[in-house]
Design a protein around this motif. Structure first.
Motif, PDB file in Angstrom:
ATOM      1  N   ILE A  19      14.241  -6.614  13.383  1.00  0.00           N
ATOM      2  CA  ILE A  19      14.322  -8.034  13.729  1.00  0.00           C
ATOM      3  C   ILE A  19      13.263  -8.826  12.973  1.00  0.00           C
ATOM      4  N   THR A  20      12.109  -8.226  12.771  1.00  0.00           N
ATOM      5  CA  THR A  20      11.049  -8.850  11.978  1.00  0.00           C
ATOM      6  C   THR A  20      10.933  -8.090  10.659  1.00  0.00           C
ATOM      7  N   THR A  21      10.022  -8.503   9.814  1.00  0.00           N
ATOM      8  CA  THR A  21       9.818  -7.805   8.538  1.00  0.00           C
ATOM      9  C   THR A  21       9.540  -6.340   8.814  1.00  0.00           C
ATOM     10  N   CYS A  22      10.309  -5.457   8.187  1.00  0.00           N
ATOM     11  CA  CYS A  22      10.177  -4.026   8.452  1.00  0.00           C
ATOM     12  C   CYS A  22       8.831  -3.493   7.964  1.00  0.00           C
ATOM     13  N   GLU A  23       8.452  -2.353   8.476  1.00  0.00           N
ATOM     14  CA  GLU A  23       7.134  -1.786   8.177  1.00  0.00           C
ATOM     15  C   GLU A  23       6.916  -1.542   6.695  1.00  0.00           C
ATOM     16  N   PHE A  24       7.948  -1.163   5.953  1.00  0.00           N
ATOM     17  CA  PHE A  24       7.785  -0.825   4.539  1.00  0.00           C
ATOM     18  C   PHE A  24       7.526  -2.051   3.678  1.00  0.00           C
ATOM     19  N   ALA A  25       7.894  -3.230   4.169  1.00  0.00           N
ATOM     20  CA  ALA A  25       7.686  -4.471   3.425  1.00  0.00           C
ATOM     21  C   ALA A  25       6.408  -5.192   3.833  1.00  0.00           C
ATOM     22  N   GLN A  26       5.712  -4.673   4.818  1.00  0.00           N
ATOM     23  CA  GLN A  26       4.464  -5.286   5.247  1.00  0.00           C
ATOM     24  C   GLN A  26       3.345  -4.888   4.291  1.00  0.00           C
ATOM     25  N   VAL A  27       2.463  -5.816   4.008  1.00  0.00           N
ATOM     26  CA  VAL A  27       1.410  -5.628   3.006  1.00  0.00           C
ATOM     27  C   VAL A  27       0.643  -4.332   3.223  1.00  0.00           C
ATOM     28  N   LEU A  34       4.355   3.378   0.397  1.00  0.00           N
ATOM     29  CA  LEU A  34       5.631   3.526  -0.283  1.00  0.00           C
ATOM     30  C   LEU A  34       5.417   3.775  -1.774  1.00  0.00           C
ATOM     31  N   LYS A  35       4.508   3.039  -2.374  1.00  0.00           N
ATOM     32  CA  LYS A  35       4.204   3.233  -3.794  1.00  0.00           C
ATOM     33  C   LYS A  35       3.736   4.664  -4.050  1.00  0.00           C
ATOM     34  N   ASN A  36       2.906   5.196  -3.171  1.00  0.00           N
ATOM     35  CA  ASN A  36       2.425   6.574  -3.316  1.00  0.00           C
ATOM     36  C   ASN A  36       3.574   7.577  -3.212  1.00  0.00           C
ATOM     37  N   GLU A  37       4.495   7.336  -2.283  1.00  0.00           N
ATOM     38  CA  GLU A  37       5.646   8.235  -2.142  1.00  0.00           C
ATOM     39  C   GLU A  37       6.471   8.255  -3.423  1.00  0.00           C
ATOM     40  N   LEU A  38       6.683   7.094  -4.014  1.00  0.00           N
ATOM     41  CA  LEU A  38       7.443   7.018  -5.258  1.00  0.00           C
ATOM     42  C   LEU A  38       6.690   7.701  -6.403  1.00  0.00           C
ATOM     43  N   ARG A  72      13.331  -8.090   0.638  1.00  0.00           N
ATOM     44  CA  ARG A  72      14.029  -8.080  -0.643  1.00  0.00           C
ATOM     45  C   ARG A  72      13.051  -7.881  -1.799  1.00  0.00           C
ATOM     46  N   LYS A  73      11.884  -8.484  -1.704  1.00  0.00           N
ATOM     47  CA  LYS A  73      10.861  -8.281  -2.748  1.00  0.00           C
ATOM     48  C   LYS A  73      10.372  -6.834  -2.767  1.00  0.00           C
ATOM     49  N   MET A  74      10.214  -6.240  -1.589  1.00  0.00           N
ATOM     50  CA  MET A  74       9.804  -4.836  -1.512  1.00  0.00           C
ATOM     51  C   MET A  74      10.839  -3.947  -2.176  1.00  0.00           C
ATOM     52  N   ILE A  75      12.117  -4.189  -1.910  1.00  0.00           N
ATOM     53  CA  ILE A  75      13.183  -3.397  -2.515  1.00  0.00           C
ATOM     54  C   ILE A  75      13.153  -3.560  -4.030  1.00  0.00           C
ATOM     55  N   TYR A  76      13.095  -4.791  -4.501  1.00  0.00           N
ATOM     56  CA  TYR A  76      13.088  -5.079  -5.933  1.00  0.00           C
ATOM     57  C   TYR A  76      11.887  -4.427  -6.616  1.00  0.00           C
ATOM     58  N   ASN A  77      10.708  -4.634  -6.053  1.00  0.00           N
ATOM     59  CA  ASN A  77       9.492  -4.078  -6.660  1.00  0.00           C
ATOM     60  C   ASN A  77       9.485  -2.554  -6.624  1.00  0.00           C
ATOM     61  N   SER A  78      10.044  -1.966  -5.577  1.00  0.00           N
ATOM     62  CA  SER A  78      10.110  -0.502  -5.485  1.00  0.00           C
ATOM     63  C   SER A  78      11.025   0.071  -6.557  1.00  0.00           C
ATOM     64  N   VAL A  79      12.160  -0.573  -6.780  1.00  0.00           N
ATOM     65  CA  VAL A  79      13.069  -0.120  -7.836  1.00  0.00           C
ATOM     66  C   VAL A  79      12.368  -0.188  -9.189  1.00  0.00           C
ATOM     67  N   SER A  80      11.693  -1.291  -9.454  1.00  0.00           N
ATOM     68  CA  SER A  80      10.998  -1.457 -10.726  1.00  0.00           C
ATOM     69  C   SER A  80       9.897  -0.410 -10.903  1.00  0.00           C
ATOM     70  N   TYR A  81       9.104  -0.210  -9.870  1.00  0.00           N
ATOM     71  CA  TYR A  81       8.014   0.767  -9.950  1.00  0.00           C
ATOM     72  C   TYR A  81       8.563   2.184 -10.125  1.00  0.00           C
ATOM     73  N   TYR A  82       9.606   2.514  -9.359  1.00  0.00           N
ATOM     74  CA  TYR A  82      10.159   3.861  -9.461  1.00  0.00           C
ATOM     75  C   TYR A  82      10.776   4.101 -10.836  1.00  0.00           C
ATOM     76  N   ASN A  83      11.373   3.072 -11.428  1.00  0.00           N
ATOM     77  CA  ASN A  83      11.877   3.210 -12.789  1.00  0.00           C
ATOM     78  C   ASN A  83      10.745   3.540 -13.756  1.00  0.00           C
ATOM     79  N   ASP A  84       9.573   2.951 -13.540  1.00  0.00           N
ATOM     80  CA  ASP A  84       8.416   3.288 -14.381  1.00  0.00           C
ATOM     81  C   ASP A  84       8.039   4.762 -14.221  1.00  0.00           C
ATOM     82  N   VAL A  85       8.058   5.249 -12.985  1.00  0.00           N
ATOM     83  CA  VAL A  85       7.744   6.662 -12.721  1.00  0.00           C
ATOM     84  C   VAL A  85       8.767   7.562 -13.404  1.00  0.00           C
TER      85      VAL A  85
END
Length: 191
Positions: free
Chosen positions: A19-27, A33-37, A89-102
């Motif tokens: 209902i609110t910003t999910c945990e993975f998108a919170q600062v 998440l970045k570490n997992e990727l 949506r920003k978390m999803i977008y940034n995660s895709v971009s970062y994971y592509n770098d990995v």
């Protein structure tokens, strides 16, 4: 390969259902998440090498990154994705971009050909104004079979756009004819 290994689909589903910003998108949770990727790097290198070894050293290995499948701009018009907010949506977008770098770094280290398709769905992503090349969530409860599995994945037009991006990156050559390891090559070579 890789997105499922970090449970990315479950993370997105968590955001959709929240209902609110999910945990993975919170600062405070972004670094986790970045570490997992990032931690998938060694598994990717190992997999590329095992694939090459399994072919008796005769394979050409091409590795595709992930396409961006959602618009991350604040003014995006979103339909059929339930309540994903701007931060999610920003978390999803940034995660895709970062994971592509990995993925790209793992491919380079392993000596296999990385093909960047990140922008292949541009203007046709979820929350873009044009025709969608990505399936939105149509059945959040999964009552009608596997529709939930189709959510956030390219549809037939999306797969066509990805195929065109691959052709373009290979200068319209066939995967069979393309030389993924032109000389001079620095580092290990598994092509």
């Amino acid at each position: 390969m890789g997105g499922n290994d970090v449970g990315f689909a479950d993370k997105i589903e968590n955001c959709v259902m929240s209902i609110t910003t999910c945990e993975f998108a919170q600062v405070e949770n972004r670094q986790k998440l970045k570490n997992e990727l990032r931690d998938e790097y060694a598994s990717l290198v190992s997999m590329y090498r095992m694939l090459h070894a399994a072919s008796g050293g005769q394979s050409k290995i091409y590795v595709l990154g992930y396409p961006q499948f959602i618009n991350n701009e604040g003014n995006a018009t979103c339909k059929n994705i339930y309540n994903l907010d701007d931060n999610e949506r920003k978390m999803i977008y940034n995660s895709v971009s970062y994971y592509n770098d990995v993925i790209e770094q793992a491919a380079k280290f392993s000596g296999v050909k990385y093909i960047d398709i990140e922008q292949s769905l541009q203007s046709h992503r979820l929350c873009d104004s044009g025709e969608k090349y990505v399936t939105a969530i149509t059945n959040i409860l999964g009552l009608n079979g596997n529709e939930r599995q189709e959510g956030f994945h390219p549809n037939s037009k999306g797969h066509g756009a990805i195929a065109n991006a691959v052709k373009s990156k290979l200068s319209n050559q066939s995967l069979l004819d393309y030389n993924p390891c032109p000389a001079p090559w620095i580092g290990p070579q598994l092509c």
